[in-house]
Design an enzyme around this catalytic site. Structure first.
Site, short mmCIF file in Angstrom:
data_model
loop_
_atom_site.label_atom_id
_atom_site.label_comp_id
_atom_site.label_asym_id
_atom_site.label_seq_id
_atom_site.Cartn_x
_atom_site.Cartn_y
_atom_site.Cartn_z
N ARG A 84 -26.59 7.08 -19.07
CA ARG A 84 -25.75 5.90 -18.81
C ARG A 84 -26.11 5.37 -17.43
O ARG A 84 -25.93 6.07 -16.43
CB ARG A 84 -24.27 6.28 -18.80
CG ARG A 84 -23.75 6.78 -20.12
CD ARG A 84 -22.23 6.88 -20.04
NE ARG A 84 -21.69 7.53 -21.20
CZ ARG A 84 -20.40 7.50 -21.53
NH1 ARG A 84 -19.52 6.86 -20.77
NH2 ARG A 84 -19.98 8.12 -22.61
N VAL A 137 -19.37 5.15 -26.54
CA VAL A 137 -20.51 4.73 -25.71
C VAL A 137 -21.79 5.41 -26.20
O VAL A 137 -22.83 4.78 -26.35
CB VAL A 137 -20.23 5.09 -24.23
CG1 VAL A 137 -21.46 4.77 -23.38
CG2 VAL A 137 -19.00 4.35 -23.71
N ARG A 197 -12.51 5.37 -32.17
CA ARG A 197 -13.30 4.15 -31.95
C ARG A 197 -14.78 4.51 -31.95
O ARG A 197 -15.13 5.68 -32.02
CB ARG A 197 -12.96 3.57 -30.58
CG ARG A 197 -13.16 4.63 -29.48
CD ARG A 197 -12.96 4.08 -28.09
NE ARG A 197 -12.65 5.10 -27.11
CZ ARG A 197 -13.55 5.81 -26.44
NH1 ARG A 197 -14.83 5.63 -26.65
NH2 ARG A 197 -13.19 6.72 -25.56
N LYS A 232 -4.66 25.36 -20.39
CA LYS A 232 -5.36 26.30 -19.52
C LYS A 232 -6.64 25.61 -19.06
O LYS A 232 -7.30 24.92 -19.84
CB LYS A 232 -5.69 27.58 -20.27
CG LYS A 232 -6.36 28.60 -19.38
CD LYS A 232 -6.22 30.02 -19.88
CE LYS A 232 -6.87 31.00 -18.92
NZ LYS A 232 -6.13 31.07 -17.63
N GLY A 238 -11.30 9.83 -18.54
CA GLY A 238 -11.39 10.86 -17.50
C GLY A 238 -10.23 10.81 -16.50
O GLY A 238 -10.19 11.60 -15.56
P1 ADP Z 1 -16.84 7.75 -24.46
O1 ADP Z 1 -17.89 7.82 -23.47
O2 ADP Z 1 -16.56 9.05 -25.06
O3 ADP Z 1 -16.97 6.64 -25.45
P2 ADP Z 1 -15.20 7.10 -22.25
O4 ADP Z 1 -14.09 8.01 -21.89
O5 ADP Z 1 -16.36 7.01 -21.37
O6 ADP Z 1 -15.53 7.47 -23.74
O7 ADP Z 1 -14.57 5.69 -22.50
C1 ADP Z 1 -15.29 4.58 -22.93
C2 ADP Z 1 -14.73 3.37 -22.24
O8 ADP Z 1 -13.35 3.28 -22.45
C3 ADP Z 1 -14.95 3.40 -20.76
O9 ADP Z 1 -15.13 2.07 -20.37
C4 ADP Z 1 -13.63 3.96 -20.25
O10 ADP Z 1 -13.41 3.58 -18.93
C5 ADP Z 1 -12.66 3.33 -21.21
N1 ADP Z 1 -11.40 4.04 -21.49
C6 ADP Z 1 -11.17 4.93 -22.47
N2 ADP Z 1 -9.87 5.30 -22.50
C7 ADP Z 1 -9.27 4.63 -21.52
C8 ADP Z 1 -7.92 4.56 -21.06
N3 ADP Z 1 -6.91 5.25 -21.62
N4 ADP Z 1 -7.66 3.78 -20.00
C9 ADP Z 1 -8.64 3.06 -19.44
N5 ADP Z 1 -9.92 3.05 -19.85
C10 ADP Z 1 -10.23 3.83 -20.88
P1 ADP Z 2 -10.25 11.80 -21.71
O1 ADP Z 2 -9.27 11.30 -22.72
O2 ADP Z 2 -10.03 11.24 -20.37
O3 ADP Z 2 -11.65 11.72 -22.20
P2 ADP Z 2 -10.35 14.68 -22.30
O4 ADP Z 2 -9.16 15.46 -22.70
O5 ADP Z 2 -11.33 14.33 -23.35
O6 ADP Z 2 -9.86 13.35 -21.56
O7 ADP Z 2 -11.09 15.45 -21.14
C1 ADP Z 2 -12.15 14.87 -20.40
C2 ADP Z 2 -13.03 15.96 -19.80
O8 ADP Z 2 -12.27 16.80 -18.92
C3 ADP Z 2 -13.61 16.93 -20.82
O9 ADP Z 2 -14.82 16.43 -21.34
C4 ADP Z 2 -13.82 18.18 -19.98
O10 ADP Z 2 -15.01 18.09 -19.23
C5 ADP Z 2 -12.65 18.15 -19.04
N1 ADP Z 2 -11.51 18.93 -19.56
C6 ADP Z 2 -10.50 18.49 -20.34
N2 ADP Z 2 -9.62 19.46 -20.63
C7 ADP Z 2 -10.08 20.58 -20.02
C8 ADP Z 2 -9.63 21.94 -19.93
N3 ADP Z 2 -8.50 22.34 -20.52
N4 ADP Z 2 -10.37 22.82 -19.20
C9 ADP Z 2 -11.50 22.41 -18.58
N5 ADP Z 2 -11.98 21.17 -18.64
C10 ADP Z 2 -11.29 20.24 -19.33
#
Ligand code: ADP
Ligand code: ADP
Ligand code: MG
Length: 453
Positions: free
Chosen positions: A346, A303, A300, A210, A174
């Site tokens: 969570r 969560v 991977r 966008k 995020g």
């Molecule tokens: P998901 O819930 O889809 O498995 P999350 O985005 O919540 O993915 O990431 C899972 C874990 O990995 C969390 O502990 C998050 O903080 C960590 N994480 C994922 N990508 C990164 C990154 N690029 N840098 C730091 N922490 C990351």
């Molecule tokens: P991360 O690698 O941190 O998980 P994501 O690209 O998966 O990043 O985006 C994380 C969240 O941010 C998405 O689940 C969505 O809620 C929001 N998001 C990402 N891209 C967009 C977009 N183009 N417009 C609106 N919301 C977005």
């Protein structure tokens, strides 16, 4: 459950390079597969529940992650000393490091995940979007490649029209995303985002998308073997987010019909084929009205994988280990069915303002009962260290209907007691009684709109 109880993996001993609930989840899966587990622990986690339950443990350094869970040479040394054939990276930490996966391979240790090449492509989001766009996968309107300088950023943003998002290509969790409402804001946002991306991810690359107004986050779990067999699972709706991070997930989504489910699944499968995906992973999409767009691949275990396990009745972690050891994917697509509705909350150690909390847990009671699963590494007297992620437990409930899964979740959260540390359980309770949530009418802006006081 498809639990592969008749299967034997080629691994004898696996190093678990993670902590908390996911370390425990992996240790249990290894036990079921008859594989010995060795847990790599930092000094802060020496007495953790996973450390107690693994067959062996080995200390890889001091508490800060950079000295332990992110320290590649210490982890590789631990695997060699303990004679492990493979390393399970969990999620976070080194799970998406292609560099780490390459080093594992060079020492003859199997990295439990896709190939370094695939990890590298998935981890550079601008590049994977470029590749997939060329292959006619629907992507969000945007730059579809790395944007190096401000004039290019201005041109693209004008073309796709504001508001836009500047995103770090190597971003994750995020982080590294910035909303830009108009051209006046762009220049400063672009330069700051670049510096932040360099600082946080050691990679300054940015791309532009966008900004899709309040979409749904819908993702597809996939599994693939090295022989080209790929399957997909029913979608997860992960739209309940704070700071672009998921808080509550459910499957199936009330807003995805059978036709769309199939379309998303087939698209995810196509993507897996294009990027030569192996083992288990997730393809993330955002959904606005009836259009869906690819946003990224998480290379991977995630969560929220238990939600899919309860819906499809397949043990994803055991499947992941078996696929990494070279087993063929024997489950066929038409065997993947929706057996239940499942929801995950969570539970994070954080206050009302989403600030992480650390400290000693004085007392706790975990929920139980039919249709309730709790994945956690909590134990009496546990100390939540300030160094790591704030996730302390996952409560997952399932039922024949959404209504029954929801009812079970409400009861479970009422039963869940933790003293000594603040958690987001009150927030989850609020979400669960919200009328729009109950109807399934929620998007990624849900928490923002929720009256938190
Ligand atoms: P998901 O819930 O889809 O498995 P999350 O985005 O919540 O993915 O990431 C899972 C874990 O990995 C969390 O502990 C998050 O903080 C960590 N994480 C994922 N990508 C990164 C990154 N690029 N840098 C730091 N922490 C990351
Ligand atoms: P991360 O690698 O941190 O998980 P994501 O690209 O998966 O990043 O985006 C994380 C969240 O941010 C998405 O689940 C969505 O809620 C929001 N998001 C990402 N891209 C967009 C977009 N183009 N417009 C609106 N919301 C977005
Ligand atoms: Mg994501």
């Amino acid at each position: 459950m498809t639990d592969f109880s008749n299967k034997k993996s080629g691994f004898k001993k696996v190093l678990v390079a993670n902590r908390g609930e996911i370390a425990l989840r992996v240790i249990r899966a290894l036990k079921e597969l008859g594989i010995k587990s060795v847990l790599a622990v930092s000094e802060a986690d020496k007495d953790s529940l996973p450390a107690q339950l693994a067959d062996e443990k080995i200390c890889i350094g001091p508490a800060p992650a950079s000295d332990s869970y992110l320290n590649i040479s210490r982890i590789i040394s631990a695997a060699i000393v303990k004679k492990c054939d493979a390393i399970h990276p969990g999620y976070g930490f080194l799970a998406e490091s292609n560099h780490f996966a390459e080093i594992c391979a060079s020492y003859g240790i199997t990295f439990i995940g896709p190939s370094p090449k695939t990890i590298a492509l998935a981890g550079r989001k601008a590049q994977i979007i470029e590749v997939l766009k060329k292959n006619k996968i629907p992507v969000v309107p945007g730059s579809h490649r790395v944007v190096k300088e401000i004039n290019e950023a201005k041109k693209i943003s004008k073309e796709i029209a504001y508001p836009v998002m500047i995103k770090a290509s190597a971003g994750g969790g995020g982080k590294g995303m910035r909303l830009v409402k108009n051209e006046q804001e762009l220049e400063e946002a672009f330069h700051t985002a670049m510096q932040e991306a360099q600082g946080a991810f050691s990679n300054p690359d940015l791309y532009i998308e966008k900004f899709i107004e309040s979409p749904k986050h819908i993702e597809i779990q996939i599994a693939a073997d090295r022989f080209g067999n790929i399957i997909y699972f029913p979608e997860r709706d992960c739209s309940i987010q704070r700071k672009h991070q998921k808080l509550l997930e459910e499957s199936p989504s009330l807003k995805v019909c059978e036709k769309l489910r199939k379309k998303l699944g087939e698209t995810a499968k196509k993507i897996a084929r294009i990027i030569k995906y192996e083992t288990v992973g997730t393809v993330e999409f955002i959904l606005s009205k009836n259009d869906f767009y690819f946003i990224e691949v998480n290379a991977r275990i995630q969560v929220e994988h238990p939600v899919t396990e309860l819906v499809s009745d397949v043990d994803l972690v055991k499947l992941q280990v078996l696929l990494a050891s070279g087993e063929k994917l024997e489950i066929k697509q038409d065997e993947i069915k929706i057996h239940a509705h499942a929801i995950e909350c969570r539970i994070n150690a954080e206050d009302e303002n989403f600030m992480p909390q650390a400290g000693k847990i004085k007392h706790f009671i975990l929920p139980r009962g039919a249709g309730v699963r709790v994945d956690t590494a909590l134990k009496p007297g546990a100390v939540i260290p300030p160094y790591y992620d704030s996730l302390i437990a996952k409560v997952i409930t399932a039922g024949r209907s959404r209504k029954s899964a929801l009812k079970r979740m409400k009861i479970a959260l009422d039963e869940f007691k933790i003293q000594g540390i603040k958690t987001n359980i009150p927030l989850h309770k609020k979400i669960l009684e919200n009328p729009a949530f109950l109807k399934g009418n929620y998007n990624t802006n849900f928490i923002e709109k929720l009256n938190l006081r």
